[in-house]
Write an enzyme that holds these catalytic residues in place. Sequence first.
Site, mmCIF file in Angstrom:
data_model
loop_
_atom_site.group_PDB
_atom_site.id
_atom_site.type_symbol
_atom_site.label_atom_id
_atom_site.label_comp_id
_atom_site.label_asym_id
_atom_site.label_seq_id
_atom_site.Cartn_x
_atom_site.Cartn_y
_atom_site.Cartn_z
ATOM 1 N N HIS A 191 -0.190 56.655 131.278
ATOM 2 C CA HIS A 191 0.059 55.367 131.934
ATOM 3 C C HIS A 191 1.442 55.409 132.598
ATOM 4 O O HIS A 191 2.463 55.251 131.953
ATOM 5 C CB HIS A 191 -0.005 54.237 130.903
ATOM 6 N N HIS A 194 2.656 49.893 136.449
ATOM 7 C CA HIS A 194 2.822 48.496 136.025
ATOM 8 C C HIS A 194 4.104 48.179 135.260
ATOM 9 O O HIS A 194 4.104 47.328 134.366
ATOM 10 C CB HIS A 194 1.601 48.047 135.223
ATOM 11 N N TYR A 196 5.957 49.862 133.120
ATOM 12 C CA TYR A 196 6.236 50.396 131.790
ATOM 13 C C TYR A 196 7.169 51.609 131.880
ATOM 14 O O TYR A 196 7.708 51.901 132.935
ATOM 15 C CB TYR A 196 4.922 50.657 131.061
ATOM 16 N N ARG A 243 -2.069 57.445 135.817
ATOM 17 C CA ARG A 243 -2.171 56.219 136.617
ATOM 18 C C ARG A 243 -0.804 55.833 137.164
ATOM 19 O O ARG A 243 0.189 55.837 136.434
ATOM 20 C CB ARG A 243 -2.718 55.065 135.766
ATOM 21 N N ARG A 283 -3.655 43.996 145.726
ATOM 22 C CA ARG A 283 -4.829 43.138 145.874
ATOM 23 C C ARG A 283 -4.893 42.493 147.251
ATOM 24 O O ARG A 283 -5.926 42.005 147.666
ATOM 25 C CB ARG A 283 -4.835 42.064 144.783
ATOM 26 N N ARG A 330 -11.580 43.202 135.236
ATOM 27 C CA ARG A 330 -12.066 41.885 134.829
ATOM 28 C C ARG A 330 -13.582 41.750 134.972
ATOM 29 O O ARG A 330 -14.232 41.138 134.124
ATOM 30 C CB ARG A 330 -11.349 40.803 135.640
#
Length: 375
Positions: A191, A194, A196, A243, A283, A330
């Site tokens: 990961h 985002h 982190y 990712r 998005r 989602r």
Amino acid sequence: MELSLPDSRHTCTSSNYFTGITHTTNGLVMLQMRVVLAPLTRSRSYGNVPQPHAILYYSQRTSKGGLLISEATGVSDTAQGYPDTPGIWTKEQVEAWKPIVNAVHAKGGIFICQIWHVGRVSNSGYQPNGQAPVSSTDKPLTPQIRGNGIDVAQFTPPRRLRTDEIPQIVNDFRLAARNAMEAGFDGVEIHGAHGYLIEQFLKDEVNDRTDQYGGSLENRCRFALDIVEAVVNEIGADKVGIRFSPFSDYMESGDSKPKELGLYLANALNKYGILYCHMFEPREKIECPHSLVPMRKSFNGTFIATGGFDREEGNNAVAEGRANLIAFGRWFLANPDLPKRFELNAPLNKYNRDTFYTSDPVLGYTDYPFLDSSA
């Protein structure tokens, strides 16, 4: 067992871009659909240990030849920053993952464990002995509204990792990858997205170091690539994905030149021959629908795109060569039989944000309906 995914050498001839893309020939385990379960934090691993209710959750979302990526899973006791997220650094955690992995395999699925370290996205309450979280920096995060839209997350100012401490964090990822294989996973996804820890090194709006892990683009990418190299050496390149989210500024982790960052990483990964690169697309695709295309063209392996796609957008991205696979979060959460629904172009269940991160082992977790009750 060797794992193989479609890359630029595999073309899809089906009118439905989500099924029938490859065939099993020389013993390879090949993906049979392009719909991927994206990694989704669900906060139902009490005490950081995966629970039996996750067996049903993941098996519900498994189709033969389908790829599932687990929720983010901590690599060490300093890696945590959210309630009840799983880990994979203890023997108890490894043993708890085994029946979950077995359930996915029993239905013919391919299961990847996403391994993470949150870095400064934490507070002393999640850290051993109440210590400060570690990061590339000592710059604190401002409080953030939690995913439920109500609670406010407070972050303890982080402690900047010393240069001589960084190899230990790299080693934590290596050991987590080894443990994932012990638990039966088919591979790991590092990961690096985002906001982190890995992204706290990658992004120039966070990383203010003056050693070999800060400053230039090459230096800021060194930590991520050190982890890739260590994990590849431990479990094999054909079992490793990663990712990234170069265009996002989640958790105050933006970059002044995101395209250059993404391109550098895509090219650098080719040296290691890893299984796949998984990138998050903004998005706001109306304005920039092709933001990941340069990275897709630069990376030699399987390219997974994610970021709010629907069925049509996913079909278009694959048909136009912008990605090999599309990860859905989602929509897959709310539709455990999402590949079947896409195949039939059936209506989708609506997701309930209020239950994304609650601790209930059923509500909003395993109670979303299938197309037919016999599933």
